[in-house]
Design an enzyme around this catalytic site. Structure first.
Site, short mmCIF file in Angstrom:
data_model
loop_
_atom_site.label_atom_id
_atom_site.label_comp_id
_atom_site.label_asym_id
_atom_site.label_seq_id
_atom_site.Cartn_x
_atom_site.Cartn_y
_atom_site.Cartn_z
N ASP A 286 -3.40 -6.06 15.39
CA ASP A 286 -2.75 -4.75 15.42
C ASP A 286 -2.81 -4.12 16.81
O ASP A 286 -1.96 -3.30 17.16
CB ASP A 286 -3.41 -3.78 14.43
CG ASP A 286 -2.85 -3.96 13.01
OD1 ASP A 286 -1.69 -4.37 12.90
OD2 ASP A 286 -3.58 -3.68 12.05
N LYS B 158 1.40 2.19 7.18
CA LYS B 158 1.75 1.44 8.38
C LYS B 158 2.55 2.29 9.36
O LYS B 158 3.15 3.30 9.00
CB LYS B 158 2.54 0.19 8.01
CG LYS B 158 1.70 -0.91 7.37
CD LYS B 158 0.60 -1.40 8.30
CE LYS B 158 1.14 -2.18 9.48
NZ LYS B 158 0.06 -2.60 10.42
N ARG C 91 0.84 -1.19 0.00
CA ARG C 91 0.00 0.00 0.00
C ARG C 91 0.88 1.24 0.00
O ARG C 91 2.07 1.19 0.33
CB ARG C 91 -0.92 0.01 1.23
CG ARG C 91 -2.03 -1.03 1.19
CD ARG C 91 -2.82 -1.09 2.48
NE ARG C 91 -2.03 -1.62 3.59
CZ ARG C 91 -2.50 -1.75 4.83
NH1 ARG C 91 -3.73 -1.38 5.13
NH2 ARG C 91 -1.72 -2.25 5.79
N TYR D 90 -1.41 4.96 10.26
CA TYR D 90 -1.81 4.05 11.34
C TYR D 90 -0.64 3.93 12.31
O TYR D 90 0.51 3.85 11.90
CB TYR D 90 -2.14 2.66 10.78
CG TYR D 90 -3.44 2.58 10.03
CD1 TYR D 90 -4.65 2.78 10.67
CD2 TYR D 90 -3.46 2.29 8.67
CE1 TYR D 90 -5.86 2.72 9.99
CE2 TYR D 90 -4.65 2.21 7.98
CZ TYR D 90 -5.86 2.43 8.64
OH TYR D 90 -7.04 2.36 7.95
N GLU E 224 -6.34 5.36 13.22
CA GLU E 224 -7.32 4.52 13.91
C GLU E 224 -8.05 5.21 15.05
O GLU E 224 -9.00 4.64 15.61
CB GLU E 224 -6.66 3.22 14.42
CG GLU E 224 -5.71 3.38 15.59
CD GLU E 224 -4.29 3.71 15.18
OE1 GLU E 224 -3.41 3.68 16.05
OE2 GLU E 224 -4.05 4.00 13.98
N HIS F 152 -1.29 2.36 16.07
CA HIS F 152 -1.54 1.22 16.96
C HIS F 152 -0.53 1.20 18.11
O HIS F 152 0.18 0.21 18.34
CB HIS F 152 -1.51 -0.09 16.18
CG HIS F 152 -2.52 -0.17 15.08
ND1 HIS F 152 -3.88 -0.21 15.32
CD2 HIS F 152 -2.38 -0.18 13.73
CE1 HIS F 152 -4.53 -0.26 14.16
NE2 HIS F 152 -3.64 -0.22 13.19
#
Length: 372
Positions: free
Chosen positions: A270, A75, A15, A94, A118, A96
């Site tokens: 995650d 990521k 991605r 993201y 998120e 996490h």
């Protein structure tokens, strides 16, 4: 503002933070975009497409991290990446963090402002930047589970939908949110026997109205989870506590009682995972076996359908990226409290309470950290 898009370096992650269309939109707004060479090559977005949209091409990630005001990724940054971040820089991706102390401390040391996809919210109480990847992961989970139930993959040799005269697989989905709902949709479409377990009666009622009598809806208790998990052929963990570590709802004892060759898919990995036996895996080595049960715990599941995922994600992330570029971090957060909810780290402070609580770190509100 100068916006940087580095190539993702997580295992089998194809991605990319911005598509050429998104780049063109940001340039139309008066910004400059620098994209690392081959950042989108894995999904058919070559350097020529980015150049055509108006972007400049950087030969490596170091160049982007050294000059960009806003870095847009997919990521969470890896150690080599967060070591290159610096003060006054905005990281938008993201994160996490609740299950990742090392990354959190690295972001704190960098002095950057880190916005987590998120935890950005919307007026309906949803998570609009997590939603598209939850949709992808939920749909993928059933086809992955069907694959690993095949005997050649170490499974029990069960066809998800059965055939006339032979029982279909028992599929249990824990969590009735976006990922869980999409898992249910695909599992029902494949004609499995499907049960969804959730602690919110209103959500169970909504799922019953949406899918009808073909779906078994069960209120979540320790007893009900145990009862349905031990009799399942495929269990999909789709539990989410926004920004926090996922609760361990399925114990090792439950796993041990499942039929050998059964499969569990942990979409919540995650955030630490919702099975006691879960540990993060990669697309290169996606599964492992505990007590005869195959575990699939890939931390970037949507990365395996990277083109679909990239375009779906950009549809959601672009408006916030434009707000950050147009206004800067402080004014963008003042104007949009939902974007402010995405701010996890700012100028060396943890600004998201669930992360601070999970990692036992000092918490400072986003308003205080921004000086609002």
């Amino acid at each position: 503002m100068l916006i940087g898009v580095p190539k993702e370096i997580v295992n089998h992650e194809y991605r990319v933070g911005l598509t050429p269309s998104s780049v063109r939109e940001l340039i139309y707004q008066g910004h400059k975009v620098l994209v690392e060479t081959k950042a989108g090559a894995g999904i058919g977005l070559d350097d020529a497409a980015y150049k055509s949209a108006g972007a400049a091409i950087a030969r490596n990630a170091a160049k982007i991290f050294s000059v960009a005001d806003l870095i847009v990724k997919v990521k969470e940054p890896q150690p080599d990446e967060y070591k290159m971040l610096h003060q006054q820089q905005i990281l938008y991706t993201y994160l996490h963090l609740a299950s990742d102390l090392e990354q959190t401390e690295g972001l704190i040391r960098s002095g950057c402002s880190a916005i987590a996809y998120e935890t950005v919210t919307n007026a309906r109480g949803g998570l609009p930047l997590l939603a598209p990847m939850s949709e992808v992961a939920g749909r993928m989970s059933v086809q992955i589970g069907a694959h690993y139930l095949e005997k050649a993959q170490g499974g029990a040799g069960i066809l998800i939908g059965g055939v006339p005269g032979v029982k279909a697989a028992n599929v249990v989905v824990i969590g009735g949110g976006i990922a869980g709902t999409h898992a249910v949709r695909i599992a029902l479409g494949m004609e499995a026997n499907v049960t969804v377990i959730d602690k919110n009666p209103d959500r169970l009622r909504a799922l019953d109205e949406l899918f009808g009598a073909g779906l078994n809806t069960i209120y979540s208790t320790v007893d009900s989870i145990e009862q349905y998990v031990v009799n399942a052929d495929l269990v999909i963990g789709a539990v989410l506590v926004p920004g926090a570590t996922a609760p361990k709802l399925v114990t090792r004892k439950m796993i041990k009682r499942m039929r050998p060759g059964s499969v569990v898919i942990d979409i919540a990995i995650d955030q630490g995972g919702c099975f006691e036996t879960s540990r993060a895996t990669t697309h290169a080595d996606p599964v492992y076996v505990v007590d005869g049960v195959t575990h699939y715990c890939v931390a970037n599941m949507p990365g395996s359908v990277a083109r679909t995922s990239t375009f779906a994600l950009n549809n959601a992330t672009l408006p916030f990226a434009m707000a950050l570029a147009n206004k800067g971090i402080k004014q963008a957060c003042i104007d949009d409290p939902h974007l402010m909810n995405g701010l996890n780290i700012h100028a060396g402070q943890v600004t998201y309470k669930a992360v601070a609580d999970a990692l036992k770190l000092k918490y400072m509100s986003a308003e205080e950290a921004l000086g609002i």
